[in-house]
Write an enzyme that holds these catalytic residues in place. Structure first.
Site, PDB file in Angstrom:
ATOM      1  N   GLY A  52      33.473  36.749  40.990  1.00 31.47           N
ATOM      2  CA  GLY A  52      34.350  37.915  40.892  1.00 31.47           C
ATOM      3  C   GLY A  52      35.056  38.046  39.567  1.00 31.47           C
ATOM      4  N   CYS A  53      34.764  37.164  38.626  1.00 29.47           N
ATOM      5  CA  CYS A  53      35.333  37.250  37.279  1.00 29.47           C
ATOM      6  C   CYS A  53      34.240  37.706  36.322  1.00 29.47           C
ATOM      7  CB  CYS A  53      35.863  35.887  36.823  1.00 29.47           C
ATOM      8  SG  CYS A  53      37.187  35.227  37.835  1.00 29.47           S
ATOM      9  N   GLN A  54      34.590  38.563  35.368  1.00 34.24           N
ATOM     10  CA  GLN A  54      33.606  38.955  34.364  1.00 34.24           C
ATOM     11  C   GLN A  54      33.260  37.771  33.470  1.00 34.24           C
ATOM     12  OE1 GLN A  54      34.996  42.415  32.220  1.00 34.24           O
ATOM     13  NE2 GLN A  54      33.475  43.662  33.280  1.00 34.24           N
ATOM     14  N   SER A  55      34.251  36.962  33.152  1.00 37.19           N
ATOM     15  CA  SER A  55      34.033  35.753  32.365  1.00 37.19           C
ATOM     16  C   SER A  55      33.584  34.640  33.296  1.00 37.19           C
ATOM     17  CB  SER A  55      35.332  35.324  31.676  1.00 37.19           C
ATOM     18  OG  SER A  55      35.836  36.361  30.871  1.00 37.19           O
TER      19      SER A  55
END
Length: 142
Positions: A52-55
């Protein structure tokens, strides 16, 4: 598990309030992220990966002999790594019961983060906290 040299919650709030603007706060968050010790190969696994994190974000969770949480984390992005440090500060050294009853919204509200983060970083921050609360709940049941 190596423990980061991070301030406690009260000191973090004091330091944050001393920053004159958001640029200084971002720089301080990035400095906190740089204090995180590198993750080991055993910690940088899919089990510790935060969806759920772009990174790319990993947060490892363990309990010490006193049943207190020990967290370690990393990210491939400087500001996000700083957010990982803020999450670690929130939960580090607490028992599972304390962590599960922590007022996360109040903590982040006192930092006024969400109004200054991009929507994708806010989503990533929520993903980190939600994933950790789920892991804490699983530890508590085990």
């Amino acid at each position: 598990m190596a423990v980061a040299n991070l301030p406690d919650e009260a000191k973090l709030l004091r330091n944050f309030s001393r920053c004159q603007d958001w640029e200084q706060r971002y720089l301080y968050m990035m400095e906190l992220g740089e204090r995180l010790p590198p993750l080991t190969g055993e910690q940088r696994t899919s089990a510790n990966f935060i969806e759920g994190c772009q990174s790319q974000v990993w947060i490892a969770v363990a309990l010490n002999e006193n049943k207190q949480l020990i967290l370690a984390g990393d990210s491939d992005a400087g500001i996000v790594k700083g957010l990982v440090a803020l999450v670690i500060i929130l939960f580090q050294g607490k028992t599972l019961e304390q962590a599960l009853s922590t007022d996360v919204k109040q903590y982040f509200s006192s930092l006024a983060l969400e109004s200054h983060l991009t929507p994708s970083r806010t989503q990533g921050l929520h993903a980190m906290v939600t994933t950790l609360i789920k892991r804490f709940s699983e530890y508590a049941v085990a």
